[in-house]
Enzyme design. Structure first.
Site, mmCIF file in Angstrom:
data_model
loop_
_atom_site.group_PDB
_atom_site.id
_atom_site.type_symbol
_atom_site.label_atom_id
_atom_site.label_comp_id
_atom_site.label_asym_id
_atom_site.label_seq_id
_atom_site.Cartn_x
_atom_site.Cartn_y
_atom_site.Cartn_z
ATOM 1 C CB CYS A 2 -1.070 -0.052 1.355
ATOM 2 S SG CYS A 2 -0.432 0.829 2.669
ATOM 3 C CB CYS A 5 3.512 -0.413 2.898
ATOM 4 S SG CYS A 5 2.487 -1.160 4.276
ATOM 5 C CG ASP A 28 -3.036 14.754 4.138
ATOM 6 O OD1 ASP A 28 -3.687 13.869 4.556
ATOM 7 O OD2 ASP A 28 -3.435 15.195 2.882
ATOM 8 C CG HIS A 44 -0.488 -2.917 5.950
ATOM 9 N ND1 HIS A 44 -0.911 -1.851 5.028
ATOM 10 C CD2 HIS A 44 -1.796 -3.563 5.992
ATOM 11 C CE1 HIS A 44 -1.989 -1.875 4.655
ATOM 12 N NE2 HIS A 44 -2.710 -2.819 5.102
ATOM 13 C CG ASN A 82 -11.764 9.533 7.921
ATOM 14 O OD1 ASN A 82 -12.613 10.117 8.834
ATOM 15 N ND2 ASN A 82 -10.905 10.252 6.996
ATOM 16 N N GLY A 88 -15.059 7.164 4.929
ATOM 17 C CA GLY A 88 -14.476 7.783 3.930
ATOM 18 C C GLY A 88 -13.091 7.553 3.765
ATOM 19 C CG HIS A 93 -1.026 1.729 6.438
ATOM 20 N ND1 HIS A 93 0.385 1.022 5.970
ATOM 21 C CD2 HIS A 93 -0.536 2.089 7.623
ATOM 22 C CE1 HIS A 93 1.360 1.271 6.826
ATOM 23 N NE2 HIS A 93 0.739 1.955 8.046
ATOM 24 C CG HIS A 95 -4.656 7.446 7.727
ATOM 25 N ND1 HIS A 95 -4.937 6.329 6.947
ATOM 26 C CD2 HIS A 95 -5.508 8.490 7.600
ATOM 27 C CE1 HIS A 95 -6.038 6.601 6.197
ATOM 28 N NE2 HIS A 95 -6.166 7.959 6.340
#
Ligand code: AMP
Ligand code: ZN
Length: 118
Positions: A2, A5, A28, A44, A82, A88, A93, A95
């Site tokens: 992902c 990762c 972000d 992960h 989320n 959403g 992964h 966060h």
């Protein structure tokens, strides 16, 4: 593998804020507040729904440290994770979004009229 990762493995770059053996914090790419940092475990884990209590206990002081480091601990901030489709979640992964730097709006039915649900 992902996308987060790949960030952990430094296969793709990130704007790093902090990291230790277990966790990473980076800006972000599409900020929704003046301060918008993502905090992830290096391992992960798909979402909050799969996280162990042990990992939650360990990540909590790391998130608090990031809030201090970025100055938002003084003015207030928001931590969001989320989960799944209705939550959403785009990146599968685990966060945490740490948002701050301005008074944050509060409204969770952005794509629907709340009165349709009650
Ligand atoms: P979520 O919708 O909760 O899964 O949030 C995923 C977040 O990851 C979004 O806010 C994206 O802007 C952010 N994002 C996606 N790719 C990257 C990247 N390569 N570097 C930093 N942030 C990213
Ligand atoms: Zn991953």
């Amino acid at each position: 593998m992902c996308i987060f990762c790949k960030i952990v493995n430094k296969e793709i770059p990130s704007n790093l804020v902090a990291e230790n053996d277990d966790f990473m914090a980076f800006h972000d790419i599409n900020p929704k507040a003046p301060i918008h940092i993502l905090i992830i475990p290096k391992q992960h884990v798909e979402s909050f729904h799969e996280v162990s209590g042990e990992m939650m206990a360990a990540i909590t002081p790391f998130i608090q440290e990031i809030a201090v480091k970025t100055g938002v601990s003084k003015t207030g901030y928001r931590v969001i994770s989320n989960i799944g489709e209705n939550g959403g979640q785009e990146v599968k992964h685990l966060h945490w979004h740490l948002l701050g730097g301005a008074r944050l709006a509060w409204g969770h039915f952005a794509d629907a009229d709340a009165k349709d649900f009650f």
